[in-house]
Scaffold this motif. Structure first.
Motif, PDB file in Angstrom:
ATOM      1  N   SER A 167       4.808   5.511  -1.929  1.00  0.00           N
ATOM      2  CA  SER A 167       3.640   6.274  -2.545  1.00  0.00           C
ATOM      3  C   SER A 167       4.420   7.557  -3.476  1.00  0.00           C
ATOM      4  CB  SER A 167       3.149   7.270  -1.695  1.00  0.00           C
ATOM      5  OG  SER A 167       3.914   8.031  -0.685  1.00  0.00           O
ATOM      6  N   THR A 168       5.653   7.934  -3.224  1.00  0.00           N
ATOM      7  CA  THR A 168       6.499   8.837  -3.838  1.00  0.00           C
ATOM      8  C   THR A 168       7.684   8.481  -4.740  1.00  0.00           C
ATOM      9  OG1 THR A 168       7.861   9.476  -1.877  1.00  0.00           O
ATOM     10  CG2 THR A 168       5.690  10.708  -2.158  1.00  0.00           C
ATOM     11  N   ILE A 200      17.345   1.720  -5.076  1.00  0.00           N
ATOM     12  CA  ILE A 200      16.279   0.799  -4.645  1.00  0.00           C
ATOM     13  C   ILE A 200      15.355   1.379  -5.907  1.00  0.00           C
ATOM     14  CG2 ILE A 200      14.411   0.682  -3.004  1.00  0.00           C
ATOM     15  CD1 ILE A 200      16.535   0.880  -0.903  1.00  0.00           C
ATOM     16  N   SER A 201      14.413   0.673  -6.285  1.00  0.00           N
ATOM     17  CA  SER A 201      13.313   0.946  -7.077  1.00  0.00           C
ATOM     18  C   SER A 201      12.219  -0.176  -6.963  1.00  0.00           C
ATOM     19  CB  SER A 201      13.749   0.702  -8.638  1.00  0.00           C
ATOM     20  OG  SER A 201      14.132  -0.617  -8.956  1.00  0.00           O
ATOM     21  N   LYS A 202      10.848   0.253  -7.441  1.00  0.00           N
ATOM     22  CA  LYS A 202       9.756  -0.358  -7.492  1.00  0.00           C
ATOM     23  C   LYS A 202       9.241  -0.867  -8.554  1.00  0.00           C
ATOM     24  CE  LYS A 202       6.861   3.336  -6.564  1.00  0.00           C
ATOM     25  NZ  LYS A 202       5.578   3.858  -5.932  1.00  0.00           N
ATOM     26  N   ALA A 203       8.443  -2.029  -8.463  1.00  0.00           N
ATOM     27  CA  ALA A 203       7.906  -2.436  -9.851  1.00  0.00           C
ATOM     28  C   ALA A 203       6.584  -2.963  -9.519  1.00  0.00           C
ATOM     29  CB  ALA A 203       8.760  -3.582 -10.573  1.00  0.00           C
ATOM     30  N   GLY A 204       5.521  -2.580 -10.354  1.00  0.00           N
ATOM     31  CA  GLY A 204       4.200  -2.900  -9.977  1.00  0.00           C
ATOM     32  C   GLY A 204       3.728  -2.747  -8.544  1.00  0.00           C
ATOM     33  N   ALA A 205       2.782  -3.730  -8.092  1.00  0.00           N
ATOM     34  CA  ALA A 205       2.298  -3.212  -6.760  1.00  0.00           C
ATOM     35  C   ALA A 205       2.857  -4.042  -5.579  1.00  0.00           C
ATOM     36  CB  ALA A 205       0.977  -3.400  -6.950  1.00  0.00           C
ATOM     37  N   ASP A 206       3.737  -4.868  -5.854  1.00  0.00           N
ATOM     38  CA  ASP A 206       4.310  -5.711  -4.846  1.00  0.00           C
ATOM     39  C   ASP A 206       5.706  -6.115  -5.008  1.00  0.00           C
ATOM     40  OD1 ASP A 206       3.012  -9.075  -6.723  1.00  0.00           O
ATOM     41  OD2 ASP A 206       4.732  -7.141  -7.049  1.00  0.00           O
ATOM     42  N   TYR A 237       0.732  -1.206  -0.032  1.00  0.00           N
ATOM     43  CA  TYR A 237       0.068  -0.118  -0.156  1.00  0.00           C
ATOM     44  C   TYR A 237       1.039   1.369  -0.038  1.00  0.00           C
ATOM     45  CZ  TYR A 237      -4.144  -2.946   0.424  1.00  0.00           C
ATOM     46  OH  TYR A 237      -4.977  -3.896   0.398  1.00  0.00           O
ATOM     47  N   SER A 238       0.304   2.398  -0.283  1.00  0.00           N
ATOM     48  CA  SER A 238       1.111   3.557  -0.542  1.00  0.00           C
ATOM     49  C   SER A 238       1.679   4.113   0.709  1.00  0.00           C
ATOM     50  CB  SER A 238       0.089   4.674  -1.358  1.00  0.00           C
ATOM     51  OG  SER A 238      -1.038   4.979  -0.460  1.00  0.00           O
ATOM     52  N   SER A 239       1.075   3.730   1.945  1.00  0.00           N
ATOM     53  CA  SER A 239       1.389   4.360   3.035  1.00  0.00           C
ATOM     54  C   SER A 239       2.866   3.333   3.651  1.00  0.00           C
ATOM     55  CB  SER A 239       0.523   4.022   4.063  1.00  0.00           C
ATOM     56  OG  SER A 239       0.183   2.607   4.272  1.00  0.00           O
ATOM     57  N   ALA A 240       3.245   2.561   2.649  1.00  0.00           N
ATOM     58  CA  ALA A 240       4.395   1.695   3.197  1.00  0.00           C
ATOM     59  C   ALA A 240       5.820   2.441   3.022  1.00  0.00           C
ATOM     60  CB  ALA A 240       4.464   0.431   2.645  1.00  0.00           C
ATOM     61  N   VAL A 241       6.568   1.939   3.818  1.00  0.00           N
ATOM     62  CA  VAL A 241       8.256   2.335   3.322  1.00  0.00           C
ATOM     63  C   VAL A 241       8.838   1.093   3.390  1.00  0.00           C
ATOM     64  CG1 VAL A 241      10.190   3.072   4.266  1.00  0.00           C
ATOM     65  CG2 VAL A 241       8.128   4.421   4.657  1.00  0.00           C
ATOM     66  N   MET A 242       9.252   0.643   2.218  1.00  0.00           N
ATOM     67  CA  MET A 242      10.299  -0.491   2.241  1.00  0.00           C
ATOM     68  C   MET A 242      11.568  -0.387   2.310  1.00  0.00           C
ATOM     69  SD  MET A 242       7.681  -2.624   1.572  1.00  0.00           S
ATOM     70  CE  MET A 242       8.670  -4.303   1.358  1.00  0.00           C
ATOM     71  N   GLY A 243      12.138  -1.204   3.160  1.00  0.00           N
ATOM     72  CA  GLY A 243      13.573  -0.924   3.794  1.00  0.00           C
ATOM     73  C   GLY A 243      14.401  -2.084   3.043  1.00  0.00           C
ATOM     74  N   TRP A 244      15.771  -1.771   3.115  1.00  0.00           N
ATOM     75  CA  TRP A 244      16.572  -3.055   2.767  1.00  0.00           C
ATOM     76  C   TRP A 244      17.713  -2.815   3.919  1.00  0.00           C
ATOM     77  CZ3 TRP A 244      16.608  -7.099  -0.521  1.00  0.00           C
ATOM     78  CH2 TRP A 244      15.641  -6.998  -1.491  1.00  0.00           C
ATOM     79  N   PHE A 245      17.942  -4.339   4.749  1.00  0.00           N
ATOM     80  CA  PHE A 245      18.846  -4.137   5.653  1.00  0.00           C
ATOM     81  C   PHE A 245      19.884  -5.314   5.297  1.00  0.00           C
ATOM     82  CE2 PHE A 245      17.139  -1.273   9.053  1.00  0.00           C
ATOM     83  CZ  PHE A 245      15.711  -1.230   8.249  1.00  0.00           C
ATOM     84  N   SER A 293       7.848  -1.059   6.845  1.00  0.00           N
ATOM     85  CA  SER A 293       7.420  -0.308   7.642  1.00  0.00           C
ATOM     86  C   SER A 293       6.403   0.717   7.298  1.00  0.00           C
ATOM     87  CB  SER A 293       8.617   0.437   8.335  1.00  0.00           C
ATOM     88  OG  SER A 293       8.177   1.413   9.251  1.00  0.00           O
ATOM     89  N   THR A 294       5.466   1.588   8.118  1.00  0.00           N
ATOM     90  CA  THR A 294       4.793   2.559   7.837  1.00  0.00           C
ATOM     91  C   THR A 294       5.274   3.833   8.202  1.00  0.00           C
ATOM     92  OG1 THR A 294       3.551   2.339   9.874  1.00  0.00           O
ATOM     93  CG2 THR A 294       2.651   1.258   8.123  1.00  0.00           C
ATOM     94  N   GLN A 295       6.751   3.934   8.803  1.00  0.00           N
ATOM     95  CA  GLN A 295       7.579   5.045   9.166  1.00  0.00           C
ATOM     96  C   GLN A 295       8.493   5.315   8.389  1.00  0.00           C
ATOM     97  OE1 GLN A 295       7.963   5.203  13.489  1.00  0.00           O
ATOM     98  NE2 GLN A 295       6.949   3.553  13.731  1.00  0.00           N
ATOM     99  N   TRP A 296       8.670   6.434   8.050  1.00  0.00           N
ATOM    100  CA  TRP A 296      10.053   6.831   7.326  1.00  0.00           C
ATOM    101  C   TRP A 296      11.255   6.578   8.343  1.00  0.00           C
ATOM    102  CZ3 TRP A 296      11.415   6.732   2.725  1.00  0.00           C
ATOM    103  CH2 TRP A 296      12.741   7.494   2.130  1.00  0.00           C
TER     104      TRP A 296
END
Length: 120
Positions: free
Chosen positions: A53-54, A69-75, A28-36, A97-100
């Motif tokens: 979202s952005t 980092i990049s994104k593709a599609g919705a998942d 969802y757009s509220s998500a923050v995806m991280g790599w560790f 996460s939902t936090q930056w």
């Protein structure tokens, strides 16, 4: 949401790898995806993050200019790693996460990790 990371392997120093992280459902757009990443015996280290979202991204100083980092599609979220160094050897994890945030405690969902080994 379950996360599945893949794409790790053995690469020579100076080479490239692309890691993938696929979510079991829509991110969802509220998500923050991280790599560790984590080296055995050491604490887990922040690598980078993307606001879904952005598309805004942010990186640890140790990988800035080499990783993207990049994104593709919705998942799906990717971690492109270029000019790899031996010190990049670690198990890499994607997380949601939902936090930056760059603090691993703020990420609730984690993938299983994929091993990246960089030979010098």
């Amino acid at each position: 949401v379950q996360l599945q990371a893949s794409g790790g392997g053995l690469v020579q120093a100076g080479g490239s790898l692309r890691l993938s992280c696929v979510a079991s459902g829509r991110i969802y757009s509220s998500a923050v995806m991280g790599w560790f990443r984590q080296v055995p015996g050491k604490e887990r280290e922040f690598v980078g993050r993307i606001r879904w979202s952005t598309g805004r991204t942010d990186y640890a100083d140790s990988v800035k200019g080499r990783f993207a980092i990049s994104k593709a599609g919705a998942d799906t979220v990717y971690l492109q790693m270029n000019n790899l160094k031996s010190e990049d050897t670690a198990v890499y994890y994607c997380a949601r996460s939902t936090q930056w945030s760059s603090y691993d405690g703020d990420f609730a969902s984690w993938g299983q990790g994929t091993l990246v080994t960089v030979s010098s």
